[in-house]
Design an enzyme around this catalytic site. Structure first.
Site, PDB file in Angstrom:
ATOM      1  N   SER A 157      45.686 -13.185  70.956  1.00  0.00           N
ATOM      2  CA  SER A 157      44.390 -13.743  70.537  1.00  0.00           C
ATOM      3  C   SER A 157      44.195 -15.136  71.147  1.00  0.00           C
ATOM      4  O   SER A 157      45.171 -15.848  71.404  1.00  0.00           O
ATOM      5  CB  SER A 157      44.406 -13.838  69.007  1.00  0.00           C
ATOM      6  OG  SER A 157      43.125 -13.831  68.470  1.00  0.00           O
ATOM      7  N   TYR A 172      30.631 -21.706  65.819  1.00  0.00           N
ATOM      8  CA  TYR A 172      30.248 -22.339  67.087  1.00  0.00           C
ATOM      9  C   TYR A 172      28.827 -21.914  67.457  1.00  0.00           C
ATOM     10  O   TYR A 172      28.152 -21.233  66.694  1.00  0.00           O
ATOM     11  CB  TYR A 172      31.294 -22.009  68.166  1.00  0.00           C
ATOM     12  CG  TYR A 172      32.671 -22.523  67.784  1.00  0.00           C
ATOM     13  CD1 TYR A 172      32.837 -23.851  67.381  1.00  0.00           C
ATOM     14  CD2 TYR A 172      33.779 -21.694  67.767  1.00  0.00           C
ATOM     15  CE1 TYR A 172      34.075 -24.333  66.996  1.00  0.00           C
ATOM     16  CE2 TYR A 172      35.024 -22.183  67.378  1.00  0.00           C
ATOM     17  CZ  TYR A 172      35.168 -23.495  66.993  1.00  0.00           C
ATOM     18  OH  TYR A 172      36.385 -23.990  66.589  1.00  0.00           O
ATOM     19  N   LEU A 209      46.294 -12.079  60.388  1.00  0.00           N
ATOM     20  CA  LEU A 209      47.514 -11.753  59.639  1.00  0.00           C
ATOM     21  C   LEU A 209      47.985 -10.317  59.855  1.00  0.00           C
ATOM     22  O   LEU A 209      48.247  -9.584  58.905  1.00  0.00           O
ATOM     23  CB  LEU A 209      47.341 -12.084  58.163  1.00  0.00           C
ATOM     24  CG  LEU A 209      47.420 -13.581  57.845  1.00  0.00           C
ATOM     25  CD1 LEU A 209      47.378 -13.837  56.348  1.00  0.00           C
ATOM     26  CD2 LEU A 209      48.683 -14.227  58.428  1.00  0.00           C
TER      27      LEU A 209
HETATM   28  C1  LIG Z   1      46.387 -22.695  67.057  1.00  0.00           C
HETATM   29  C2  LIG Z   1      45.226 -21.757  66.972  1.00  0.00           C
HETATM   30  C3  LIG Z   1      44.184 -21.874  67.869  1.00  0.00           C
HETATM   31  C4  LIG Z   1      43.100 -20.978  67.822  1.00  0.00           C
HETATM   32  N1  LIG Z   1      42.116 -21.061  68.769  1.00  0.00           N
HETATM   33  C5  LIG Z   1      41.168 -20.089  68.817  1.00  0.00           C
HETATM   34  C6  LIG Z   1      40.259 -20.030  69.897  1.00  0.00           C
HETATM   35  O1  LIG Z   1      40.332 -20.812  70.857  1.00  0.00           O
HETATM   36  N2  LIG Z   1      39.312 -19.070  69.860  1.00  0.00           N
HETATM   37  C7  LIG Z   1      39.234 -18.143  68.838  1.00  0.00           C
HETATM   38  O2  LIG Z   1      38.345 -17.300  68.836  1.00  0.00           O
HETATM   39  N3  LIG Z   1      40.114 -18.181  67.819  1.00  0.00           N
HETATM   40  C8  LIG Z   1      41.078 -19.095  67.799  1.00  0.00           C
HETATM   41  N4  LIG Z   1      42.010 -19.073  66.812  1.00  0.00           N
HETATM   42  C9  LIG Z   1      41.979 -17.978  65.836  1.00  0.00           C
HETATM   43  C10 LIG Z   1      42.938 -16.873  66.274  1.00  0.00           C
HETATM   44  O3  LIG Z   1      42.577 -16.337  67.532  1.00  0.00           O
HETATM   45  C11 LIG Z   1      42.995 -15.737  65.240  1.00  0.00           C
HETATM   46  O4  LIG Z   1      41.744 -15.102  65.161  1.00  0.00           O
HETATM   47  C12 LIG Z   1      43.399 -16.234  63.848  1.00  0.00           C
HETATM   48  O5  LIG Z   1      44.430 -17.188  63.920  1.00  0.00           O
HETATM   49  C13 LIG Z   1      43.850 -15.078  62.966  1.00  0.00           C
HETATM   50  O6  LIG Z   1      44.921 -14.363  63.574  1.00  0.00           O
HETATM   51  P1  LIG Z   1      46.481 -14.622  63.171  1.00  0.00           P
HETATM   52  O7  LIG Z   1      46.576 -14.388  61.696  1.00  0.00           O
HETATM   53  O8  LIG Z   1      47.233 -13.610  63.978  1.00  0.00           O
HETATM   54  O9  LIG Z   1      46.817 -16.030  63.517  1.00  0.00           O
HETATM   55  C14 LIG Z   1      43.063 -19.966  66.823  1.00  0.00           C
HETATM   56  C15 LIG Z   1      44.113 -19.889  65.906  1.00  0.00           C
HETATM   57  C16 LIG Z   1      45.193 -20.747  65.976  1.00  0.00           C
HETATM   58  C17 LIG Z   1      46.314 -20.581  64.979  1.00  0.00           C
END
Ligand SMILES: Cc1cc2nc3c(=O)[nH]c(=O)nc-3n(C[C@H](O)[C@H](O)[C@H](O)COP(=O)(O)O)c2cc1C
Length: 371
Positions: free
Chosen positions: A24, A184, A303
């Site tokens: 992601s 955004y 998650l």
């Molecule tokens: C450090 C960090 C940076 C992120 N930057 C972006 C981003 O640039 N663009 C986006 O759409 N989501 C961004 N997200 C959200 C993640 O892509 C993802 O949708 C969210 O963390 C949920 O997934 P996870 O539970 O696997 O972390 C970011 C998340 C984290 C933790």
């Protein structure tokens, strides 16, 4: 032939993904002061490209300088940005196995703040910040007041997305995700909580969807036919009276009709009043409903941390791909470990073959080298 759905291939237009695991987008706030990729991106994306995931997205990459969150966001608003990110793309392709996508975005009214680890505090113009833009001149909580985009500003922004896509193509990316989520610019036009315009970009849902569809069409018209194009949505605002899952189904249907290849179902980010309860797979039902009711391929995210959890999401038809962010940063070998658990093969660089448990004496699962 794979044992699991997680490690089965998936086709998006002319792009064949070796498996269903997506890295992601993750903002790194580590570009240089002109928004160009640095050695950090080489290291960060480089090691994740050899993780075994089928597809990896860059962090949100700004299509205009005023579309950045922070002064250290990655950008693609000028031709000067192509070469530094092409270096990263070439590096990832040379050593990794993941197909490569760029996420394009404009931060809208959430821009001009310090980097994440400095608390995303507003940066005034005197401190080097910039004017921020939105559908209406209403601030996001704790941020500066934006300027409402006029017709000229909207046209310029749509054109900037298309030019950014052409540069992403020149840099060698296989696919693009348009960031239409997290409060955004595009999401702030979609949501009735942040869009209070009375022109053709505000009011009815049809009008609020116009910017998202305009940006999609502008990019699709310049993005090579064989390359897939998708959009990340905040499926719901988590606020009564906000953007709803029914709205997301409608927009996804329209996007599919316009040639969109996938929708990533994220959520929230437009309002500090959001009532969001996070638990494993908390956004999966959105990916499922959008997929079922609009007929578009979906990426589930949020998650997803366990191999069997990810495989069940896919095999039960809730999504076509699964994306991981925090779990992938915590354990960049997640796809390797998941392949072992599910009895499947996955990309390994030859230098690392001997780390595979089958090379420690056993002979039950041979790593597969895809290059
Ligand atoms: C450090 C960090 C940076 C992120 N930057 C972006 C981003 O640039 N663009 C986006 O759409 N989501 C961004 N997200 C959200 C993640 O892509 C993802 O949708 C969210 O963390 C949920 O997934 P996870 O539970 O696997 O972390 C970011 C998340 C984290 C933790």
């Amino acid at each position: 032939m794979s044992n699991s759905t997680l490690f089965s291939p998936f086709q998006l237009r002319g792009l064949e993904l070796p498996n269903r695991i997506v890295v992601s987008p993750m903002g790194q706030y580590s570009a240089d002061a002109q928004g160009r990729a640095t050695d950090w991106h080489l290291m960060h994306l480089g090691h994740l490209a050899m993780s075994g995931s089928g597809l990896m997205f860059t962090e949100a990459t700004a299509v205009q300088p005023e579309g950045r969150i922070s002064p250290h966001d990655l950008g693609i608003w000028s031709d000067e940005h192509i070469e530094p990110i092409r270096r990263v793309v070439d590096f990832c392709r040379r050593h990794g196995g993941a197909k490569l996508g760029m996420q394009l975005y404009h931060a809208g009214r959430k821009g001009s703040v310090t980097v994440a680890w400095e608390g995303q505090k507003p940066i005034s113009r005197e401190q080097g910040g910039w004017s921020i833009w939105a559908p209406s001149a209403e601030p996001h909580a704790g941020r500066a007041t934006p300027v409402a985009l006029d017709d000229t500003g909207i046209s310029r922004t749509v054109a900037a997305f298309a030019q950014a896509a052409q540069r992403a193509d020149a840099a060698g990316f296989d696919t693009l995700e348009i960031h239409g989520a997290h409060g955004y610019l595009i999401h702030s036009f979609l949501s009735p909580l942040s869009n209070h315009r009375d022109d053709r970009y505000g009011g009815s849902r049809e009008n609020r969807m116009r910017l998202a569809l305009d940006v999609f069409d502008a990019i699709r018209s310049v993005w090579p036919e064989r390359k897939p194009l998708g959009m990340r949505l905040s499926a719901v605002d988590w606020v009564p009276g906000g953007w709803s899952i029914e709205d997301s189904v409608e927009l996804s249907t329209r996007l599919r009709e316009h040639g969109c290849d996938f929708v990533t179902a994220s959520s929230g980010g437009v309002s500090s009043d959001q009532l969001l309860k996070v638990h494993p797979g908390y956004q999966v039902p959105f990916a499922e409903q959008i997929r079922r009711e609009s007929g578009i391929a979906t990426i589930a995210v949020g998650l997803i941390t366990e191999a069997r959890q990810a495989d069940e999401i896919l095999s039960s038809g809730k999504a076509d791909l699964v994306a991981l962010a925090r779990g992938m940063m915590f354990n960049p070998r997640w796809p390797w470990h998941s392949a072992l658990e599910l009895g499947d093969s996955v990309f390994y660089p030859k230098q690392y073959d001997r780390s595979h448990p089958s090379m420690r004496g056993g002979d039950f699962l041979k790593p597969v080298r895809e290059s």
